[in-house]
Design a protein around this motif. Structure first.
Motif, short mmCIF file in Angstrom:
data_model
loop_
_atom_site.label_atom_id
_atom_site.label_comp_id
_atom_site.label_asym_id
_atom_site.label_seq_id
_atom_site.Cartn_x
_atom_site.Cartn_y
_atom_site.Cartn_z
N ILE A 9 -22.42 -11.89 -11.20
CA ILE A 9 -22.19 -12.51 -12.51
C ILE A 9 -22.13 -11.43 -13.59
N GLY A 10 -23.05 -10.50 -13.55
CA GLY A 10 -23.06 -9.40 -14.52
C GLY A 10 -21.84 -8.52 -14.42
N ALA A 11 -21.40 -8.26 -13.19
CA ALA A 11 -20.20 -7.44 -13.01
C ALA A 11 -18.97 -8.16 -13.56
N LEU A 12 -18.91 -9.45 -13.39
CA LEU A 12 -17.81 -10.23 -13.95
C LEU A 12 -17.83 -10.19 -15.47
N ILE A 13 -19.01 -10.33 -16.05
CA ILE A 13 -19.13 -10.24 -17.51
C ILE A 13 -18.71 -8.85 -18.00
N GLY A 14 -19.13 -7.82 -17.27
CA GLY A 14 -18.74 -6.45 -17.61
C GLY A 14 -17.25 -6.23 -17.52
N MET A 15 -16.62 -6.82 -16.50
CA MET A 15 -15.17 -6.69 -16.35
C MET A 15 -14.44 -7.39 -17.50
N LEU A 20 -11.51 -7.00 -22.67
CA LEU A 20 -11.47 -7.30 -24.09
C LEU A 20 -11.43 -6.02 -24.93
N ILE A 21 -12.34 -5.10 -24.65
CA ILE A 21 -12.40 -3.84 -25.40
C ILE A 21 -11.13 -3.03 -25.21
N SER A 22 -10.64 -2.98 -24.00
CA SER A 22 -9.41 -2.23 -23.71
C SER A 22 -8.22 -2.82 -24.47
N GLY A 23 -8.16 -4.14 -24.53
CA GLY A 23 -7.06 -4.79 -25.24
C GLY A 23 -7.14 -4.61 -26.74
N GLY A 29 -5.22 5.52 -20.19
CA GLY A 29 -5.59 6.76 -19.54
C GLY A 29 -7.07 6.82 -19.17
N THR A 30 -7.65 8.01 -19.34
CA THR A 30 -9.01 8.27 -18.92
C THR A 30 -10.05 7.36 -19.60
N MET A 34 -12.61 4.96 -17.46
CA MET A 34 -14.06 5.06 -17.59
C MET A 34 -14.66 3.72 -18.00
N LEU A 35 -13.99 3.01 -18.89
CA LEU A 35 -14.46 1.71 -19.33
C LEU A 35 -14.51 0.73 -18.17
N PHE A 36 -13.45 0.69 -17.36
CA PHE A 36 -13.40 -0.23 -16.23
C PHE A 36 -14.31 0.20 -15.08
N ALA A 37 -14.71 1.46 -15.05
CA ALA A 37 -15.64 1.91 -14.02
C ALA A 37 -17.10 1.64 -14.42
N LEU A 38 -17.41 1.81 -15.69
CA LEU A 38 -18.80 1.75 -16.11
C LEU A 38 -19.28 0.37 -16.55
#
Length: 58
Positions: A9-15, A20-23, A29-30, A34-38
């Protein structure tokens, strides 16, 4: 399998937060990688920790 549910559930919320942040910031790029990894890992850890504290399993 049930014990992994808080982490998932937490990983889904993080994704979702990463999407949202990326959009909003139009990251590419990098920084986007990093955002999608962390964020999913961090979100999963935070929610799992919260569930453990709530249930009294320190």
């Amino acid at each position: 399998m049930k014990e992994y549910l808080p982490y998932l559930i937490g990983a889904l919320i993080g994704m979702l937060a990463a999407l949202l942040i990326s959009g909003v910031l139009a990251l590419q790029g990098t920084p986007q990688i990093m955002l999608f990894a962390l964020l999913p890992v961090f979100g999963g850890a935070v929610v799992e920790r919260a569930f453990q504290r709530r249930s009294g399993k320190s």
